[in-house]
Design a protein around this motif. Sequence first.
Motif, short mmCIF file in Angstrom:
data_model
loop_
_atom_site.label_atom_id
_atom_site.label_comp_id
_atom_site.label_asym_id
_atom_site.label_seq_id
_atom_site.Cartn_x
_atom_site.Cartn_y
_atom_site.Cartn_z
N UNK A 173 17.70 1.22 -15.99
CA UNK A 173 17.96 2.62 -15.72
C UNK A 173 18.81 2.89 -14.48
N UNK A 174 18.73 1.95 -13.38
CA UNK A 174 19.80 2.19 -12.33
C UNK A 174 21.02 1.71 -12.27
N UNK A 175 21.23 0.65 -13.29
CA UNK A 175 22.63 0.11 -13.76
C UNK A 175 23.28 1.19 -14.24
N UNK A 176 22.77 1.93 -15.18
CA UNK A 176 23.65 2.92 -15.72
C UNK A 176 23.72 4.30 -15.08
N UNK B 212 23.21 8.51 -18.79
CA UNK B 212 22.64 8.18 -17.55
C UNK B 212 21.66 9.30 -17.37
N UNK B 213 21.83 10.48 -17.42
CA UNK B 213 20.85 11.68 -17.12
C UNK B 213 19.71 11.58 -18.08
N UNK B 214 19.91 10.65 -19.38
CA UNK B 214 18.65 10.47 -20.05
C UNK B 214 17.52 9.49 -19.08
N UNK B 215 18.14 8.84 -18.24
CA UNK B 215 17.25 7.88 -17.65
C UNK B 215 16.38 7.13 -18.42
N UNK B 216 17.31 6.20 -19.35
CA UNK B 216 16.74 5.31 -20.11
C UNK B 216 16.06 4.08 -19.39
N UNK C 104 26.67 -13.60 -21.65
CA UNK C 104 25.94 -12.68 -21.93
C UNK C 104 25.05 -12.21 -20.85
N UNK C 105 25.62 -12.41 -19.51
CA UNK C 105 25.09 -12.10 -18.19
C UNK C 105 24.60 -10.37 -18.15
N UNK C 106 23.53 -10.12 -18.08
CA UNK C 106 23.12 -8.71 -18.10
C UNK C 106 23.81 -7.92 -16.89
N UNK C 107 24.59 -6.65 -17.26
CA UNK C 107 25.22 -6.27 -16.36
C UNK C 107 25.62 -4.82 -17.05
N UNK C 108 25.36 -3.74 -16.48
CA UNK C 108 26.03 -2.44 -16.94
C UNK C 108 27.28 -2.15 -16.57
N UNK C 109 28.32 -1.96 -17.56
CA UNK C 109 29.67 -1.78 -16.98
C UNK C 109 30.26 -1.19 -18.18
#
Length: 176
Positions: free
Chosen positions: A139-142, A118-122, A92-97
Motif C-alpha cells: 500500500x505505502x509503496x504504491x 494508488x488511490x484504491x489503497x490496495x 525479484x526483490x520486492x519494490x514498487x517501481x
Amino acid sequence: MYPPADPTVERGGSLAFVSRFFPPQSFQLTGVVQALPTTDSDPPFLPDWQVVHVPGHAPGQIALFREKDRTLLGADAFATANHESVPSLLMQVPCISVAGAPFNYNWTQVRESVEKLAALRPENIGCGHGPVMKGVEATEGLSALAREFPMPTRGRYVQQPARLDDNGVEFMPRPP
C-alpha cells in the motif's frame, strides 16, 4: 502494434539498452479473447472485480481491483521489482517501481494510471513484472510511487507521447 521502445529514456537502466532488440508487435489474440464491455466496470466471469483503465504503457491496458480483500492486479501500470537494477530484477526483490520505462509511450498517462491505482489503497498487489506484495509495504509503496513519480526529463515520449487508435500507432514523435 506497440510504439517502438525508447532506448533513450532517462532512468531506463539496462532494459533501455536491450529494448532496441524487442519487436514492436504483441501476440495476436484476435479470435481467441473477447473484448470486455466498456460501459460496465464488472467484468464477465469475474464477480466482485472492477476494471480500471490504465493507459500509458500498453494499448488498452487494464488493471483489476477487488474491494473485498483490496487485491489489485496491476498489469504493467507499475512493477513490483526495480526495472532499473538488473540484480534486483533477476532476484525479484520486492519494490514498487515504474514498469519498463523504455516501453512507456505516454508518460503523463503512466503517472495518472499509477495515481488512480494508488488511490484504491490496495493491500495485495500482483503485477506483470515482479513478486506479489502484501500489506503496508504494498500500500505505502504504491502511494509513494504516485506521490514521488519519477517523471523522466528526456526520452522520445517525454515531451510528446505517441498516439494510438483502434488500428495501432497513429502518431510517433521523432526520435531524439
